[in-house]
Design a protein around this motif. Sequence first.
Motif, PDB file in Angstrom:
ATOM      1  N   GLY A 136       0.820  -1.213   0.000  1.00  0.00           N
ATOM      2  CA  GLY A 136       0.000   0.000   0.000  1.00  0.00           C
ATOM      3  C   GLY A 136       0.850   1.257   0.000  1.00  0.00           C
ATOM      4  N   ARG A 137       1.956   1.211   0.755  1.00  0.00           N
ATOM      5  CA  ARG A 137       2.842   2.384   0.815  1.00  0.00           C
ATOM      6  C   ARG A 137       3.477   2.660  -0.541  1.00  0.00           C
ATOM      7  N   GLU A 138       3.850   1.594  -1.244  1.00  0.00           N
ATOM      8  CA  GLU A 138       4.403   1.765  -2.588  1.00  0.00           C
ATOM      9  C   GLU A 138       3.360   2.329  -3.537  1.00  0.00           C
ATOM     10  N   LEU A 139       2.109   1.899  -3.351  1.00  0.00           N
ATOM     11  CA  LEU A 139       1.025   2.399  -4.197  1.00  0.00           C
ATOM     12  C   LEU A 139       0.773   3.886  -3.937  1.00  0.00           C
ATOM     13  N   ILE A 140       0.907   4.307  -2.685  1.00  0.00           N
ATOM     14  CA  ILE A 140       0.754   5.727  -2.356  1.00  0.00           C
ATOM     15  C   ILE A 140       1.794   6.558  -3.105  1.00  0.00           C
ATOM     16  N   SER A 141       3.026   6.077  -3.157  1.00  0.00           N
ATOM     17  CA  SER A 141       4.084   6.807  -3.875  1.00  0.00           C
ATOM     18  C   SER A 141       3.737   6.963  -5.347  1.00  0.00           C
ATOM     19  N   VAL A 142       3.196   5.899  -5.936  1.00  0.00           N
ATOM     20  CA  VAL A 142       2.768   5.963  -7.345  1.00  0.00           C
ATOM     21  C   VAL A 142       1.665   7.004  -7.514  1.00  0.00           C
ATOM     22  N   LYS A 143       0.694   6.984  -6.594  1.00  0.00           N
ATOM     23  CA  LYS A 143      -0.425   7.926  -6.672  1.00  0.00           C
ATOM     24  C   LYS A 143       0.035   9.359  -6.430  1.00  0.00           C
ATOM     25  N   GLU A 144       1.009   9.536  -5.549  1.00  0.00           N
ATOM     26  CA  GLU A 144       1.571  10.876  -5.328  1.00  0.00           C
ATOM     27  C   GLU A 144       2.156  11.427  -6.624  1.00  0.00           C
ATOM     28  N   HIS A 145       2.936  10.600  -7.299  1.00  0.00           N
ATOM     29  CA  HIS A 145       3.552  11.021  -8.561  1.00  0.00           C
ATOM     30  C   HIS A 145       2.475  11.363  -9.586  1.00  0.00           C
ATOM     31  N   SER A 146       1.445  10.518  -9.661  1.00  0.00           N
ATOM     32  CA  SER A 146       0.355  10.750 -10.608  1.00  0.00           C
ATOM     33  C   SER A 146      -0.403  12.030 -10.272  1.00  0.00           C
ATOM     34  N   ALA A 147      -0.647  12.259  -8.967  1.00  0.00           N
ATOM     35  CA  ALA A 147      -1.386  13.453  -8.541  1.00  0.00           C
ATOM     36  C   ALA A 147      -0.594  14.723  -8.844  1.00  0.00           C
ATOM     37  N   LYS A 148       0.727  14.679  -8.645  1.00  0.00           N
ATOM     38  CA  LYS A 148       1.554  15.842  -8.955  1.00  0.00           C
ATOM     39  C   LYS A 148       1.476  16.174 -10.441  1.00  0.00           C
ATOM     40  N   HIS A 149       1.512  15.129 -11.265  1.00  0.00           N
ATOM     41  CA  HIS A 149       1.401  15.334 -12.711  1.00  0.00           C
ATOM     42  C   HIS A 149       0.048  15.960 -13.049  1.00  0.00           C
ATOM     43  N   MET A 150      -1.026  15.468 -12.413  1.00  0.00           N
ATOM     44  CA  MET A 150      -2.354  16.009 -12.678  1.00  0.00           C
ATOM     45  C   MET A 150      -2.461  17.447 -12.182  1.00  0.00           C
ATOM     46  N   TYR A 151      -1.770  17.755 -11.078  1.00  0.00           N
ATOM     47  CA  TYR A 151      -1.789  19.128 -10.562  1.00  0.00           C
ATOM     48  C   TYR A 151      -1.167  20.094 -11.572  1.00  0.00           C
ATOM     49  N   TYR A 152      -0.066  19.689 -12.192  1.00  0.00           N
ATOM     50  CA  TYR A 152       0.564  20.535 -13.203  1.00  0.00           C
ATOM     51  C   TYR A 152      -0.368  20.715 -14.410  1.00  0.00           C
ATOM     52  N   ARG A 153      -1.123  19.678 -14.731  1.00  0.00           N
ATOM     53  CA  ARG A 153      -2.084  19.780 -15.836  1.00  0.00           C
ATOM     54  C   ARG A 153      -3.216  20.738 -15.486  1.00  0.00           C
ATOM     55  N   VAL A 154      -3.671  20.672 -14.222  1.00  0.00           N
ATOM     56  CA  VAL A 154      -4.724  21.589 -13.772  1.00  0.00           C
ATOM     57  C   VAL A 154      -4.226  23.036 -13.836  1.00  0.00           C
ATOM     58  N   LYS A 155      -2.981  23.253 -13.414  1.00  0.00           N
ATOM     59  CA  LYS A 155      -2.434  24.615 -13.453  1.00  0.00           C
ATOM     60  C   LYS A 155      -2.315  25.108 -14.898  1.00  0.00           C
ATOM     61  N   SER A 156      -2.031  24.192 -15.801  1.00  0.00           N
ATOM     62  CA  SER A 156      -1.855  24.597 -17.196  1.00  0.00           C
ATOM     63  C   SER A 156      -3.184  24.853 -17.895  1.00  0.00           C
ATOM     64  N   ASN A 157      -4.271  24.190 -17.441  1.00  0.00           N
ATOM     65  CA  ASN A 157      -5.562  24.423 -18.106  1.00  0.00           C
ATOM     66  C   ASN A 157      -6.508  25.267 -17.253  1.00  0.00           C
ATOM     67  N   LYS A 158      -5.948  25.895 -16.239  1.00  0.00           N
ATOM     68  CA  LYS A 158      -6.722  26.804 -15.386  1.00  0.00           C
ATOM     69  C   LYS A 158      -7.286  27.949 -16.221  1.00  0.00           C
ATOM     70  N   ILE A 159      -8.525  28.337 -15.939  1.00  0.00           N
ATOM     71  CA  ILE A 159      -9.135  29.434 -16.681  1.00  0.00           C
ATOM     72  C   ILE A 159      -8.825  30.763 -15.998  1.00  0.00           C
ATOM     73  N   ILE A 160      -8.936  31.834 -16.752  1.00  0.00           N
ATOM     74  CA  ILE A 160      -8.728  33.174 -16.197  1.00  0.00           C
ATOM     75  C   ILE A 160     -10.042  33.647 -15.595  1.00  0.00           C
ATOM     76  N   ASN A 161     -10.071  33.788 -14.280  1.00  0.00           N
ATOM     77  CA  ASN A 161     -11.301  34.192 -13.597  1.00  0.00           C
ATOM     78  C   ASN A 161     -10.921  34.762 -12.229  1.00  0.00           C
ATOM     79  N   PRO A 162     -11.615  35.789 -11.756  1.00  0.00           N
ATOM     80  CA  PRO A 162     -11.233  36.424 -10.492  1.00  0.00           C
ATOM     81  C   PRO A 162     -11.754  35.742  -9.235  1.00  0.00           C
ATOM     82  N   ASN A 163     -12.479  34.624  -9.363  1.00  0.00           N
ATOM     83  CA  ASN A 163     -13.044  34.004  -8.162  1.00  0.00           C
ATOM     84  C   ASN A 163     -11.940  33.612  -7.182  1.00  0.00           C
ATOM     85  N   TYR A 164     -12.044  34.092  -5.965  1.00  0.00           N
ATOM     86  CA  TYR A 164     -10.978  33.914  -4.969  1.00  0.00           C
ATOM     87  C   TYR A 164     -10.761  32.442  -4.626  1.00  0.00           C
TER      88      TYR A 164
END
Length: 456
Positions: A112-140
């Motif tokens: 399970g701990r090894e699987l968490i490391s895999v998911k961490e890596h995957s989540a970081k990659h998805m976070y960078y994708r979210v930052k790249s496709n973020k829309i321009i909007n003033p909502n705080y």
Amino acid sequence: MKRMNIKKRGIINQDKLSGEFFLNSIMQEAYAHELLSESEIENIQLQCLKFLAFKSEKYNGGESSSIRIEEAENIMKSNLYTIGLFLKSLSDSEDAIKELRTTPIPEIYQKGRELISVKEHSAKHMYYRVKSNKIINPNYAYNATIDEQGISSFFKLYNPDYAAHEISASIDYQLCNPVMDLVGIEFIQKYLENLYLENEFCRCFDPINIHHLLSGYDEGYKDLLINIFEQVLTSAVGCMLTHHSVFKLDISQREIEQLHNELSDDDDQSIFRKIDKSVEMLLQELKIKSDSLKKYIEMSIPKIALNIVQAVRTNTLGQTFVSAINPDLKPRIQFLSGIKMEDKNYRKLINELLICRYSSDKLSLIKEKVKSFEDIEDILFDARLNEKEVVSVLNMLGDVEIAALLKRHPVKSEIHAADLTEAEYALRAYLKSYYDQLTADRQEQILKIVNRLIDE
């Protein structure tokens, strides 16, 4: 007790298994279906306790001294989560029970701990994708969640060894489809996947048109906890229902009234069918090819469709579909706050107010010596006035001054609360209390001024 043949008993109902507490739930279901004996359950529990002792010793840096109960409980939750995470990854509940029966708990934990490391890596990659496709909007809330103080902090603070189940991040922005029954890295991973899809849909539209749509919903939407995707999808469905250009995200009040008249004669099922048809047309119009995005939109539609049907039945369709507003085209009120006191005179006044014993004397001093809005605002922070005294000062002000305070210190949302000083937090609380006791007509008048106000 003799060992049972799992295959003869059938597969456990997956709906009864908890995503957050998977290990406990599958053990309960397995025991209820006689797939695990009482002695096997006790053995698993004993292994978990022994493993807790081992982890606690590591937590203490190799020392065997005791740790606080709260810390031990948290480490146990982390262990159980990590074990459950691996069991959940297996093909079905039969394999999970077989793993529990045949593999020592420390080994399952390590998988399970090894699987968490895999998911961490995957989540970081998805976070960078979210930052790249973020829309321009003033909502705080939207920006704060995606930026450094939000989800980014999760990857800096997450402790998979001793707090794998925790979500150490500030996530104020609510999704159209909230992530349920998941914690830890699984929650973050799913949240980011959903947010990425919401962004992808919103990127089909000009950010200016989204801004005008949300301004039509509420000109102060930047401080509201709203979901941008849901508002955009609702408007897009409305555009298709009214045979209007979807890219503008704008439906006139006349078109909304016409749509209400058209749908009023339909039964609920007929309305649902029309909405489904409009969604099919919408996917074609926007040329959406992604199966994941299509599935997410389809998952979001039932809530929106139900809102539409209820609005038709209650004659409130104008609240579900809103007309876009360009706030920059509305007449504005120029607010001039006046000339501030010299610093020497201001400090002298504050000292006088601080040693004043009676509220009436404080109010007299303020009336006599304060001539600018900026100084009034500073005094509300610096003079340590109680709520009654603050209300007395506010009663001295006109609607424009009250509106200026509300614009600078909004009371409709508490999402900034963590960033406020104690004095700022107190002023917002007093302002809210003062505003709430005003008549509805005066509240409406002040809000109109807030929406038109331009600070100097």
